[in-house]
Write a protein that holds these residues in place. Sequence first.
Motif, mmCIF file in Angstrom:
data_model
loop_
_atom_site.group_PDB
_atom_site.id
_atom_site.type_symbol
_atom_site.label_atom_id
_atom_site.label_comp_id
_atom_site.label_asym_id
_atom_site.label_seq_id
_atom_site.Cartn_x
_atom_site.Cartn_y
_atom_site.Cartn_z
ATOM 1 N N GLN A 27 0.848 -1.207 0.000
ATOM 2 C CA GLN A 27 0.000 0.000 0.000
ATOM 3 C C GLN A 27 0.881 1.253 0.000
ATOM 4 O O GLN A 27 0.548 2.263 -0.621
ATOM 5 C CB GLN A 27 -0.950 0.008 1.213
ATOM 6 C CG GLN A 27 -1.698 -1.309 1.408
ATOM 7 C CD GLN A 27 -2.284 -1.864 0.108
ATOM 8 O OE1 GLN A 27 -3.024 -1.178 -0.584
ATOM 9 N NE2 GLN A 27 -1.935 -3.102 -0.231
ATOM 10 N N ARG A 291 -9.228 -0.923 -8.248
ATOM 11 C CA ARG A 291 -8.842 0.235 -7.432
ATOM 12 C C ARG A 291 -10.013 1.205 -7.259
ATOM 13 O O ARG A 291 -10.181 1.822 -6.217
ATOM 14 C CB ARG A 291 -7.658 0.917 -8.116
ATOM 15 C CG ARG A 291 -7.306 2.340 -7.678
ATOM 16 C CD ARG A 291 -6.606 2.330 -6.342
ATOM 17 N NE ARG A 291 -6.269 3.666 -5.883
ATOM 18 C CZ ARG A 291 -7.111 4.504 -5.287
ATOM 19 N NH1 ARG A 291 -8.371 4.163 -5.097
ATOM 20 N NH2 ARG A 291 -6.695 5.687 -4.863
ATOM 21 N N LEU A 294 -12.110 1.011 -4.128
ATOM 22 C CA LEU A 294 -11.479 1.139 -2.810
ATOM 23 C C LEU A 294 -12.224 2.102 -1.884
ATOM 24 O O LEU A 294 -12.549 1.749 -0.739
ATOM 25 C CB LEU A 294 -10.016 1.572 -2.980
ATOM 26 C CG LEU A 294 -9.188 1.665 -1.697
ATOM 27 C CD1 LEU A 294 -9.083 0.315 -1.000
ATOM 28 C CD2 LEU A 294 -7.777 2.185 -1.999
ATOM 29 N N LEU A 328 -4.760 -3.746 -1.372
ATOM 30 C CA LEU A 328 -4.909 -3.673 -2.829
ATOM 31 C C LEU A 328 -3.748 -4.381 -3.510
ATOM 32 O O LEU A 328 -2.584 -4.103 -3.202
ATOM 33 C CB LEU A 328 -4.946 -2.198 -3.244
ATOM 34 C CG LEU A 328 -5.653 -1.903 -4.550
ATOM 35 C CD1 LEU A 328 -7.145 -2.170 -4.450
ATOM 36 C CD2 LEU A 328 -5.434 -0.452 -4.944
#
Length: 601
Positions: A27, A291, A294, A328
């Motif tokens: 991250q 993404r 998120l 992620l």
Amino acid sequence: MLAGMDQLEAIDWVLSRHRHDGTRLMQILRETQEALGWLAPETITRIAQGVGWPRARVEATAAFYSFFHLRPRGEYCLLWSDNIIDRMAGSRALMQRLCEALWLEPGRLSEDGLVFVHTTSDIGMGDQGPALLVNYRAATRMTAERVDAMAELIRNRVPLADWPQEWFQVEDNLRRAGPLLGEAFTPGAALAAALSRGPDAQLAEIAASNLRGRGGAGFPTARKWQACRDAPLATDQTRIVVCNADEGEPGTFKDRVLLNSHADLVFEGMTIAALTVGARQGFLYLRGEYRYLLDTLEAVLQRRRDQGLLGRGILGTPGFDFDIEIHLGAGAYVCGEESALIESLEGKPGRPRLRPPFPVTHGYLGQPTVVNNVETFACAARIAEKGAAWFAATGTPQSTGSKLVSVSGDVARPGVYEFPCGITVAEVLDAAGVRNCVQGVQVSGPSGTTLTGEELGRRLCFEDVPSAGALMVFDCTRDMFEAAHNFAHFFAHESCGFCTPCRVGTQVIARLMDKIAAGRGSQYDLQELSRLHQLLQGTAHCGLGHIAGNPVFATLTKFRPAYERRLKSLEFEPAFDLDAELSQARQMTGRDDAGAHLAET
Ligand SMILES: Cc1cc2nc3c(=O)[nH]c(=O)nc-3n(C[C@H](O)[C@H](O)[C@H](O)COP(=O)(O)O)c2cc1C
Ligand code: SF4
């Protein structure tokens, strides 16, 4: 760059937002790259100091993942999804058009350092392609007009925030809902039911439902949870629950829909798993291509904390502490394999571990860890809410419940369909509206099963064709060799390189397929492909290598003419045309004796 900050300040700001033990390294790398554009050598050094790891270790992680860049990638990084379905929808021609409009070559940064255009394996938008990632934001339904407009925006250096927002619209395309998704879900309802049952009875309920993992292998969920719960714990350890949302299999996008519109069901299932096995920490491993989800998912987590559904003393139950962190990924298909995923969670390159020991006893940081697919957790929540008998009333004896199926390719209505397990492929295709006669269907992506048009009566269930939930449909106008060719390159690209049979074998398969595609293949090459498939099955270290030869072998067996018509002609064709070479040499030099040495040879 973050407003007003210099490079080092930006890195330190990112570092200050995370734990400094290396487990947040991925991250930290991503957020730093988002701020600075790429990961320069001095950036890696600073991050290594920040997390207290040797620099080489941080660099090894950064170098492993396709979405981390150790070289500049420009202000605009555009990665076209290269899944065969996107290609069928025209992605290659659109990418070429964009490159021509911008005067650049795919895979090379433009001379002014502004833009980089290339392909990436698959971005999970098979129902709304051609699609691409623009600075890691998914853009869908590309057309020639959009590409031309995009080139203009790039040339004028228009910030992404000012691009037409409809380009970034991702539809659920949920075409048919069933027991899992057809009814509204009240956050906390399933958790309250599980709490009133208690962990033992909840585990028994999952066992009675006969729920099997939806990630592909179909492992009984209750057995996995039981093994984790029974694993001994050291005093400073906890058990861990991980939701596998890597969904990297080309053609699969049903987890995307679950996370976008049914995240409560998924997080509730994870929390029920935590209650059952006694876990305090959870992770959602979200593929980098998603993404864009998120912030939405973080907001759902925060709301659940506010509602007392996560955090300390969940629903007022003393000692029931559990929270979920989102991790992620960064563009590595192999990280869907559960032990590689755990390595990645620990901040390392995603290389599959030697097993045993299995994650249920030695998983994240050596702690007992349950890894389940997104859909498995959603099913577990419904089972807690409505009971095992309700769940088992749908489906077949060995495949209870319903299944979400991502349908893409030559159908009128691509999207996600929920059907009872045991449904035939033909019934799913009827619902999706097949456009033309069906030549082949790839079930469960490249790693799955290839069916011919004569096999559409096969059933999607563990008794017949197991499926992680994807059908890629090829009508009679398609070339099944091209599909297999695309899949061969997919595996060659995604092999993690750890073991030789897979690292070399997948490359050799891809090169042989290139050779056949170029009309230079022979019967011997076809034999070699079959031999390599067997070699990979028998010697590769992990599941990726075991199945990497599947699509080529299956198409070779079921669609052999698609290969044979490409083999080089057996008639003698001189590889070297002496007369043509001599005349060219004379023309170039203006001398009659030019090329005499060729004639002598
Ligand atoms: C190369 C490879 C990729 C995988 N990708 C995924 C994935 O994207 N999602 C998933 O749930 N399981 C994936 N799996 C299976 C996982 O290793 C694991 O079996 C699964 O997450 C367990 O969940 P389940 O029991 O709920 O099915 C993959 C396996 C391999 C070998
Ligand atoms: S089989 Fe392939 S992906 Fe798996 S460990 Fe070996 S090289 Fe890596």
